[in-house]
Design a protein around this motif. Sequence first.
Motif, mmCIF file in Angstrom:
data_model
loop_
_atom_site.group_PDB
_atom_site.id
_atom_site.type_symbol
_atom_site.label_atom_id
_atom_site.label_comp_id
_atom_site.label_asym_id
_atom_site.label_seq_id
_atom_site.Cartn_x
_atom_site.Cartn_y
_atom_site.Cartn_z
ATOM 1 N N ALA A 1 0.701 -0.799 -0.080
ATOM 2 C CA ALA A 1 -0.301 0.087 -0.641
ATOM 3 C C ALA A 1 1.171 1.764 0.425
ATOM 4 N N ARG A 2 1.557 1.324 -1.098
ATOM 5 C CA ARG A 2 2.266 2.813 -1.205
ATOM 6 C C ARG A 2 2.052 3.991 -1.284
ATOM 7 N N THR A 3 0.975 4.533 -1.110
ATOM 8 C CA THR A 3 0.571 5.721 -1.285
ATOM 9 C C THR A 3 0.290 5.877 0.059
ATOM 10 N N VAL A 4 0.355 5.213 0.689
ATOM 11 C CA VAL A 4 0.582 5.522 2.449
ATOM 12 C C VAL A 4 1.954 5.244 3.217
ATOM 13 N N VAL A 5 2.805 6.252 4.194
ATOM 14 C CA VAL A 5 3.641 5.512 4.012
ATOM 15 C C VAL A 5 4.044 5.941 5.650
ATOM 16 N N THR A 6 4.120 4.970 6.677
ATOM 17 C CA THR A 6 4.394 5.135 8.020
ATOM 18 C C THR A 6 5.749 4.026 8.547
ATOM 19 N N GLY A 7 5.427 4.801 9.123
ATOM 20 C CA GLY A 7 6.777 4.774 9.997
ATOM 21 C C GLY A 7 7.266 5.082 11.725
ATOM 22 N N ARG A 8 9.141 4.878 11.935
ATOM 23 C CA ARG A 8 8.979 5.814 13.432
ATOM 24 C C ARG A 8 10.177 6.524 12.763
ATOM 25 N N ALA A 9 10.079 6.944 13.973
ATOM 26 C CA ALA A 9 11.221 8.152 13.755
ATOM 27 C C ALA A 9 11.671 8.593 15.703
ATOM 28 N N ARG A 10 12.535 9.447 15.676
ATOM 29 C CA ARG A 10 12.944 10.538 17.127
ATOM 30 C C ARG A 10 12.312 11.990 16.632
ATOM 31 N N LEU A 11 12.046 12.565 17.554
ATOM 32 C CA LEU A 11 12.135 13.741 17.476
ATOM 33 C C LEU A 11 12.414 14.770 18.609
ATOM 34 N N GLY A 12 13.355 15.155 18.795
ATOM 35 C CA GLY A 12 14.399 15.395 20.044
ATOM 36 C C GLY A 12 14.859 14.347 20.919
ATOM 37 N N GLY A 13 15.368 13.570 20.195
ATOM 38 C CA GLY A 13 15.545 12.027 20.967
ATOM 39 C C GLY A 13 14.534 11.234 21.654
ATOM 40 N N ILE A 14 12.885 11.613 21.585
ATOM 41 C CA ILE A 14 11.827 10.812 22.154
ATOM 42 C C ILE A 14 10.760 10.107 20.321
ATOM 43 N N PRO A 15 11.308 9.041 20.604
ATOM 44 C CA PRO A 15 10.645 7.845 19.566
ATOM 45 C C PRO A 15 8.879 8.809 19.306
ATOM 46 N N VAL A 16 8.566 8.742 18.597
ATOM 47 C CA VAL A 16 7.490 8.909 17.837
ATOM 48 C C VAL A 16 7.402 7.930 16.439
ATOM 49 N N GLY A 17 5.292 7.952 16.495
ATOM 50 C CA GLY A 17 4.658 7.033 15.027
ATOM 51 C C GLY A 17 4.593 8.429 13.481
ATOM 52 N N VAL A 18 4.977 7.682 12.707
ATOM 53 C CA VAL A 18 4.536 8.972 11.343
ATOM 54 C C VAL A 18 3.813 7.656 10.415
ATOM 55 N N ILE A 19 2.486 9.128 10.393
ATOM 56 C CA ILE A 19 2.482 8.465 9.206
ATOM 57 C C ILE A 19 1.495 9.359 7.849
ATOM 58 N N ALA A 20 2.549 9.224 6.947
ATOM 59 C CA ALA A 20 2.734 10.662 5.600
ATOM 60 C C ALA A 20 2.077 9.881 4.659
ATOM 61 N N VAL A 21 1.761 10.791 3.334
ATOM 62 C CA VAL A 21 2.052 11.040 2.646
ATOM 63 C C VAL A 21 2.280 11.026 0.723
ATOM 64 N N GLU A 22 1.836 9.386 -0.222
ATOM 65 C CA GLU A 22 2.668 9.413 -1.267
ATOM 66 C C GLU A 22 2.419 10.534 -2.305
#
Length: 221
Positions: free
Chosen positions: A50-71
């Motif tokens: 389902a490549r029209t949506v990008v999901t993943g995990r990242a860090r923001l200021g060292g804090i783990p966060v979840g990310v949902i973005a769009v292609e």
Amino acid sequence: MQATYCKVSMPVKLPSILFSAALAGRECPDGWESGLFDKNSFTEAQAGWARTVVTGRARLGGIPVGVIAVETQTVERVVPADPGPPDSSEQSIPQAGQVWFPDSADKTAQAIEELDREGLPLFILANWRGFAGGQRDLFDGVLQAGSTIVENLRVYKQPVFVYIPGGAELRGGAWVVVDSQINPTHMQAFADPRARGGVLEPEGVVEIKYKQDALITTMHR
């Protein structure tokens, strides 16, 4: 101190380049240009599905966060051949960017549920024009997947930040699905001044408000 920006010379759509750089950053001639999250911290999950949506995990200021973005570009969904019928063949179905299809809506709902179980704050970089409304999409459960997104956001126990980046838009049913009123104690919505949003696109508003008699009057004016 004057800010420096990368020059984009690749022969692809500009918004897609900037949107990818907004997530993970990019290398520039003058050095690294940061994105929204910490350098080299973004890890995409289920990249091949389902490549029209990008999901993943990242860090923001060292804090783990979840990310949902769009292609934002058109991608191809490959349906493998059925090994049973001899006349079956592989199918390649194009899927437009900025649209929730049954698979990408399901991917979004599953990502929200998983990130909530992990106890991660969620960042949704919204840039959707709505849901796919074809008969095949309805048969494949696009509405059910959309309702699952709403339910998973309603019970989300961590902070949820919905952000519409500059040049992005949020339209139609997509606006309803990520509305901050779904979970007002945990969800907040933000928009860049250059972003656009609304249930109807301008063309649809004109067709409703500007009737044929008014159009004919204007033509003879």
